[in-house]
Design an enzyme around this catalytic site. Structure first.
Site, short mmCIF file in Angstrom:
data_model
loop_
_atom_site.label_atom_id
_atom_site.label_comp_id
_atom_site.label_asym_id
_atom_site.label_seq_id
_atom_site.Cartn_x
_atom_site.Cartn_y
_atom_site.Cartn_z
N ASP A 473 0.83 -1.21 0.00
CA ASP A 473 0.00 0.00 0.00
C ASP A 473 0.86 1.26 0.00
OD1 ASP A 473 -2.33 1.48 0.10
OD2 ASP A 473 -3.17 0.38 1.80
N ASP A 543 -10.89 1.83 -3.17
CA ASP A 543 -11.43 1.57 -1.84
C ASP A 543 -12.95 1.59 -1.86
OD1 ASP A 543 -9.11 1.13 -0.49
OD2 ASP A 543 -8.95 3.14 0.38
C1 GLA Z 1 -5.76 1.88 2.23
C2 GLA Z 1 -6.19 0.72 1.36
C3 GLA Z 1 -7.23 -0.09 2.09
C4 GLA Z 1 -6.69 -0.56 3.42
C5 GLA Z 1 -6.22 0.62 4.24
C6 GLA Z 1 -5.52 0.17 5.50
O1 GLA Z 1 -6.77 2.82 2.34
O2 GLA Z 1 -6.65 1.15 0.12
O3 GLA Z 1 -7.64 -1.19 1.31
O4 GLA Z 1 -5.64 -1.47 3.20
O5 GLA Z 1 -5.32 1.44 3.49
O6 GLA Z 1 -5.06 1.22 6.25
#
Ligand code: GLA
Length: 723
Positions: A473, A543
């Site tokens: 990420d 997301d």
């Molecule tokens: C980001 C990712 C999510 C999740 C969060 C965790 O927003 O896109 O899928 O993994 O971080 O903090």
């Protein structure tokens, strides 16, 4: 095939579906400049296009410069459109002239030093033309590389810059490729923001310069490093279009310029706004690569060419051609609030449905119970997971699932042991405050010591337990970007040096753990680009997991990227981002359009939903070869229709996926025509046998379940020769 005709000074790159003609043209002093005379459907004789570069009656030399389709336009030469190259000398002079010096043609495709690039496995899959241009005054050399793929209407282009002079130069613009087409074109691009990535926008021709760009340190949610020039009459199934993607994950700029002489120029490269590079004598600089796809049969054919390219010549490694595991991710199920037992509880329910992998998301390390600490401290949190990762992974493996893990390795929390030990390891501008976003700072990936730390920290965790999947990420963008180590006026290099450092880290880690499936992510789909796909064959698309929202996000993403690159999960209702309630069936049918997974508390579902989940898992296992590796065709756009539809096809079957957003009672029959169905006879879901011809001409009726947000997946199995 690539040929050079020395008499007419023409380069012709040609295969069965595309021709690119470059020509050398003497300027007023007789020095040879490189023009791009043609990009389009294959020509027999490249000279047939030369009238396209002749300026009509009344053209002065001045207007000629503004109209000629320069292949490598430079600053200060009276071209006035967006330039590809500007090398500033010690006096601050920006004028840059590049004239032909030589060329060579080779089979195959050379690799790009330190950068992701498309590749071939056998030399006969591509041919490469290198044209050398040189500035006689400064000694700057530009090696323009054009690779033609033998079986695809695709050309990969990049430039290697070298300072062959005696004095340092400063590159303020070091572009990758320039495409000029005669005529007026619509500009299509993908734009968005967090939770609404990659909406399709189509703009009519206009006589001005339009720019898509990022200055965020990542390719970004806002603009994707991809654009299309489409003939105004082009649609999904007919008409000319050129799609161009930059294989880069940091600051980029794509400009589309239409001038008064009816020609349209597209330039792709690093973003000159945030880029400035000192090129000392003897030094070289490699631009990222641009991938240029041509279609005379509409947008779908262009996308399919890019999908094939990305699947076979960009993505690499063990997972490239393999069916991707169905995973369950705990983020939306638990957020930071979990422990060993809670994770196992979800994993047990997952095992019972046939799900294949458990991905443990954020919150397993340091003292991270919220997003305000511990990034950088990649040490397991024993309060949550007393037996550590190895005990959890083993317990999950014992249930028959593989185990995967979330990291955000490029980041550091101010509240972390790492930051306390190395406060200068983050990006920062001396004398300014260090502004956080999501309570975090960004590690200075341009530094070798930071790169080595990240490689060791991540590798150490991967060695400590049987980890089969990594979600990588990156949750914030650059502000006050600078490096403590860049001296001598070189701070303008930080954005690109960060990317080079990151790419080195990704190369080393993915090479050391070849069987681990890596998925990239950046606040959802904030770094969805061909550069990241070179290291990690899939990306978390957004997301926003709402099924209706995902129709647009996945549809838009498919303009450039294959479904095998898109993570798509079934999540809980009411949906956490949109608050919408859709059926388990619809959520599954939408997620079928990508790498399928779940992101909800499986231990808290109704028996009916669990039954549906078991059905989905079985269905995905039966169909995923086709949905991940087959030919994807957009049939009806969710941006324009209440009913959206797409189709997958391979040698075994055709899968039609249709989604009706709102139910309008008494709306009349809904039907859809399939497209490009491979020849043969197919068994429809009702048992009837239909030919490819009839499926395409008469179409198929769509009957949806009652109510809003309904979906229908229809599988047409191809009959075998004997069946
Ligand atoms: C980001 C990712 C999510 C999740 C969060 C965790 O927003 O896109 O899928 O993994 O971080 O903090």
């Amino acid at each position: 095939m690539i040929t050079f005709d020395p008499e007419r000074r023409l380069f012709h790159l040609r295969n069965e579906s595309v021709s690119l003609v470059l020509c050398l043209r003497p300027d007023e002093e007789g020095t040879l400049e490189l023009l791009m005379a043609y990009l389009g459907a294959p020509l027999h004789d490249p000279a047939a296009c030369l009238h396209l570069i002749n300026q009509g009656e009344g053209a002065s030399f001045d207007s000629l410069r503004q109209a000629l389709p320069y292949a490598c336009p430079t600053e200060g030469r009276g071209d006035y459109r967006p330039a590809l190259v500007c090398a500033v000398d010690q006096q601050g002079q920006r004028c840059t002239e590049l004239f032909y010096e030589g060329h060579h043609i080779e089979t195959g495709k050379p690799r790009l030093d330190g950068l992701p690039a498309s590749y071939v496995e056998k030399t006969e899959e591509a041919e490469t033309l290198e044209i050398i241009l040189r500035d006689g005054l400064t000694g700057l050399t530009a090696r323009l590389r054009y690779t033609l793929f033998a079986a695809l209407p695709v050309i990969a282009a990049s430039i290697l810059y070298e300072n062959g002079g005696k004095n340092p130069l400063t590159l303020t613009c070091a572009g990758s490729a320039c495409v000029t087409l005669p005529g007026r074109y619509d500009l299509m691009h993908l734009h968005g923001a967090w939770a609404k990535e990659r909406s399709v926008e189509r703009l009519s021709p206009a006589v001005l310069t339009r720019c898509l760009s990022s200055s965020r340190g990542a390719s970004g949610h806002e603009h994707n490093p991809f654009a299309v020039l489409a003939a105004p009459d082009a649609d999904e199934f007919s008409g000319e279009c050129v799609g161009a993607a930059l294989m880069y994950s940091g600051d980029f700029q794509i400009s589309a310029d239409e001038n008064a002489y009816g020609s349209t120029r597209l330039t792709l490269g690093l973003n000159p706004r945030t880029f400035c590079w000192r090129l000392g004598p003897g030094k070289s600089f490699q631009s990222p690569e641009a991938l240029i796809a041509y279609s005379d049969a509409g947008l779908n054919a262009m996308s399919q060419a890019l999908h094939s390219l990305i699947r076979k010549h960009v993505c690499r490694g063990y997972w490239r051609d393999r069916e991707r595991p169905i995973l369950i991710n705990n983020w939306e199920a638990t957020y930071f609030d979990f422990n060993h037992e809670k994770i196992l509880q979800i994993a047990r329910s997952a095992a019972e449905t046939g799900i294949e992998l458990f991905a443990l998301d954020d919150g397993w390390f340091g003292k991270r119970n919220t997003d305000n600490c511990s990034l950088g401290d990649w040490v397991v949190n024993r309060e949550k997971l007393p037996g550590g990762l190895s005990a959890l992974a083993k317990a999950i493996n014992d249930l028959g699932l593989k185990f995967g893990l979330w990291f955000e390795p490029e980041m550091v929390s101010p509240d972390s042991d790492l930051y306390r030990a190395h406060p200068d390891w983050c990006l920062h501008a001396e004398g300014r405050r260090r502004t956080t976003a999501r309570n975090q700072l960004i590690l200075d990936m341009s530094r070798k010591d930071v790169q080595d730390y990240v490689i060791e920290a991540v590798s150490g965790v991967l060695r400590s337990a049987p980890i089969a999947y990594v979600k990588w990420d990156m949750n914030r963008n650059f502000k006050e970007a600078g490096s403590a180590l860049l001296t001598d006026g070189r701070q303008g290099e930080i954005g690109h040096r960060y990317m080079l450092g990151l790419y080195r880290v990704l190369e080393e880690i993915t090479a050391a753990f070849p069987q681990v499936l890596f998925e990239s992510c950046s606040g959802g789909g904030g770094r969805f680009d061909a550069g990241m796909l070179y290291y990690m064959p899939q990306t978390w698309t957004s997301d926003d997991t709402d099924a209706v929202e995902r129709l647009r996000i996945q549809y838009g993403t498919s303009l450039c990227y294959p479904t095998s690159a898109m993570g798509a999960h079934v999540s809980a209702v009411p949906n956490h981002q949109a608050g919408r309630v859709t059926s388990m069936r619809t959520r599954g049918d939408v997620a079928l359009g990508g790498n399928f997974g779940y992101e909800l508390d499986l231990s808290a579902q109704t028996p009916e939903d669990m039954e549906e989940i078991r059905r989905q898992v079985k269905q995905v296992k039966a169909l995923r070869r086709t949905t991940q590796q087959g030919t994807f065709t957009r049939l009806q756009s969710p941006f324009e229709n209440n009913i959206a539809a797409w189709q997958f096809a391979d040698e075994n079957r055709v899968i039609l996926c249709a989604y009706r957003v709102l139910n309008h009672p008494n709306a009349g029959p809904a039907f859809i025509r399939l497209k490009n169905v491979p020849e043969g006879v197919y068994t429809a879901p009702d048992g009837s046998n239909l030919s490819a011809n009839d499926l395409m001409r008469a179409g198929v009726a769509l009957s949806f379940p009652h109510g809003d947000f309904a979906s229908r997946v229809m599988v047409f199995e191809k009959q075998t020769q004997n069946g």
